[in-house]
Design an enzyme around this catalytic site. Sequence first.
Site, PDB file in Angstrom:
ATOM      1  N   TYR A 147      17.467  29.605   8.172  1.00 48.40           N
ATOM      2  CA  TYR A 147      16.368  30.297   8.611  1.00 48.40           C
ATOM      3  C   TYR A 147      16.164  30.350  10.040  1.00 48.40           C
ATOM      4  O   TYR A 147      16.497  29.253  10.834  1.00 48.40           O
ATOM      5  CB  TYR A 147      15.142  29.803   8.105  1.00 48.40           C
ATOM      6  CG  TYR A 147      14.685  29.898   6.682  1.00 48.40           C
ATOM      7  CD1 TYR A 147      14.663  31.031   6.037  1.00 48.40           C
ATOM      8  CD2 TYR A 147      14.710  28.811   5.762  1.00 48.40           C
ATOM      9  CE1 TYR A 147      14.274  31.367   4.826  1.00 48.40           C
ATOM     10  CE2 TYR A 147      14.512  29.144   4.431  1.00 48.40           C
ATOM     11  CZ  TYR A 147      14.121  30.345   3.972  1.00 48.40           C
ATOM     12  OH  TYR A 147      13.940  30.435   2.537  1.00 48.40           O
ATOM     13  N   LYS A 181       0.834  -1.253   0.045  1.00 48.22           N
ATOM     14  CA  LYS A 181       0.035  -0.106   0.013  1.00 48.22           C
ATOM     15  C   LYS A 181       0.840   1.224  -0.007  1.00 48.22           C
ATOM     16  O   LYS A 181       2.202   1.129   0.225  1.00 48.22           O
ATOM     17  CB  LYS A 181      -0.975   0.216   1.159  1.00 48.22           C
ATOM     18  CG  LYS A 181      -0.072   0.324   2.466  1.00 48.22           C
ATOM     19  CD  LYS A 181      -1.060  -0.327   3.683  1.00 48.22           C
ATOM     20  CE  LYS A 181      -0.167  -0.473   5.183  1.00 48.22           C
ATOM     21  NZ  LYS A 181      -0.993  -0.701   6.212  1.00 48.22           N
ATOM     22  N   ARG A 213      -9.723   0.148  15.593  1.00 48.79           N
ATOM     23  CA  ARG A 213      -9.838   0.826  14.334  1.00 48.79           C
ATOM     24  C   ARG A 213     -10.859   0.288  13.247  1.00 48.79           C
ATOM     25  O   ARG A 213     -11.949   0.910  13.350  1.00 48.79           O
ATOM     26  CB  ARG A 213      -8.522   0.748  13.481  1.00 48.79           C
ATOM     27  CG  ARG A 213      -8.139   1.771  12.532  1.00 48.79           C
ATOM     28  CD  ARG A 213      -6.636   1.950  11.960  1.00 48.79           C
ATOM     29  NE  ARG A 213      -6.274   0.778  11.556  1.00 48.79           N
ATOM     30  CZ  ARG A 213      -4.926   0.389  11.161  1.00 48.79           C
ATOM     31  NH1 ARG A 213      -4.191   1.335  11.167  1.00 48.79           N
ATOM     32  NH2 ARG A 213      -4.656  -0.717  10.650  1.00 48.79           N
ATOM     33  N   MET A 240      13.177  24.055   2.257  1.00 50.88           N
ATOM     34  CA  MET A 240      12.655  23.156   1.267  1.00 50.88           C
ATOM     35  C   MET A 240      13.384  22.505   0.361  1.00 50.88           C
ATOM     36  O   MET A 240      12.925  21.147   0.141  1.00 50.88           O
ATOM     37  CB  MET A 240      11.636  24.230   0.333  1.00 50.88           C
ATOM     38  CG  MET A 240      10.577  23.453  -0.676  1.00 50.88           C
ATOM     39  SD  MET A 240       9.702  24.578  -1.443  1.00 50.88           S
ATOM     40  CE  MET A 240       8.663  25.260  -0.408  1.00 50.88           C
TER      41      MET A 240
END
Length: 370
Positions: free
Chosen positions: A264, A35, A135, A312
């Site tokens: 940053y 999956k 679940r 990024m």
Amino acid sequence: MSRVTRATINLTALKYNLAIVKKSAPPQKIMAVVKADAYGHGMARVAQALKEVLSEQDAFAVASIDEAVMLRAVGITNSIVVLEGFNSSADLTLIQQHNISVVIHHISQLILLELQAEQVKNIKCWLKIDTGMHRLGFAPDDVKKMYQRLLNTGVDTDIGLMTHLANADDRGDSKSEQQVELFNQIVSGNPAETSLANSAAILGWPTAHGHWVRPGIMLYGVNPFVYSTENEANKLAATLKPVMTLSAALIAINKISKDETIGYGSTWSCPEDMLVGVVSIGYGDGYPRHAPSGTPVLVNGKRAALIGRVSMDMIMVDLRQQTDVKVGDEVTLWGDGLPVEEIAAAADTIGYELLCGVTRRVVFEYKDSE
Ligand SMILES: *Cc1c(COP(=O)(O)O)cnc(C)c1O
């Protein structure tokens, strides 16, 4: 030259890991879980490689009907089990058309089958039992009734019984034993095939093996256990080989002065005049933004530390221990020589999430030495 940011997928390691599944759960049949694009490794290539080493009786498992249809489109002829089943009559058409097996976990699915009686003939079903994960699945008290109702809809009479363990990744947790015991009570007297085990249960809970095992993360070479306690299960897990190696390159090497800050937010300052490397990978490629300063990377195979915030497209690394580096040199973010588990722990997540999160900007290369 194009950007060098690459996921190298080692199909030989994948097949080796499947052999460890077989060794851990010898007589059982296998549902290889592919999956989420084979946990980010590329579903088509992974399924085709696994098919070479699975038997015709083994199966693949995916999360959605779409994923199952994609597997058929690339030539997978084994059974394909959809772990979340279906939720519309349009799905039922695809299920019949592509001979897909489904997990029935909710009353809404049973009602659909009852309403579409002409469409359900010969559909292979697994009935999911909720033994404590809460679940998916039917409550223990409802199982007999739901099994009978499912049988009456006209699906294939060979209905499997399955459950999922909530805490199998912790060998010290007794919940798995309780879930297995409850499952055994519920299915006792029913000759149906059973399935309970994900990777952690395959390696760590032999009483949960049932007839079918469902390995996912271990196929991709990741240790499923949360603690590295010395035991047989962890010893076996340690022999798994990483399938994905994520790598990039140094695109700049800069001399930065003492007390200057990096990146940053200026979260890291240089304790001395030093070399700082800039690496062509960032959260836009799936490298976790929350990886803190100190997270290891390999520069030319040797450990170095991430410094400052992840951007990024780039990260910066401390090159003080690296004497002989140049622009273009290879940087490994995880995989061969640097377990993804270690990066996941640093970034407060799990290997599963990092592997699934590699983005389409990254170039995938497949190698198979056999
Ligand atoms: C994803 C999944 C698995 C595989 O789990 P791993 O921990 O990756 O081995 C097995 N069974 C079910 C129901 C799943 O959803």
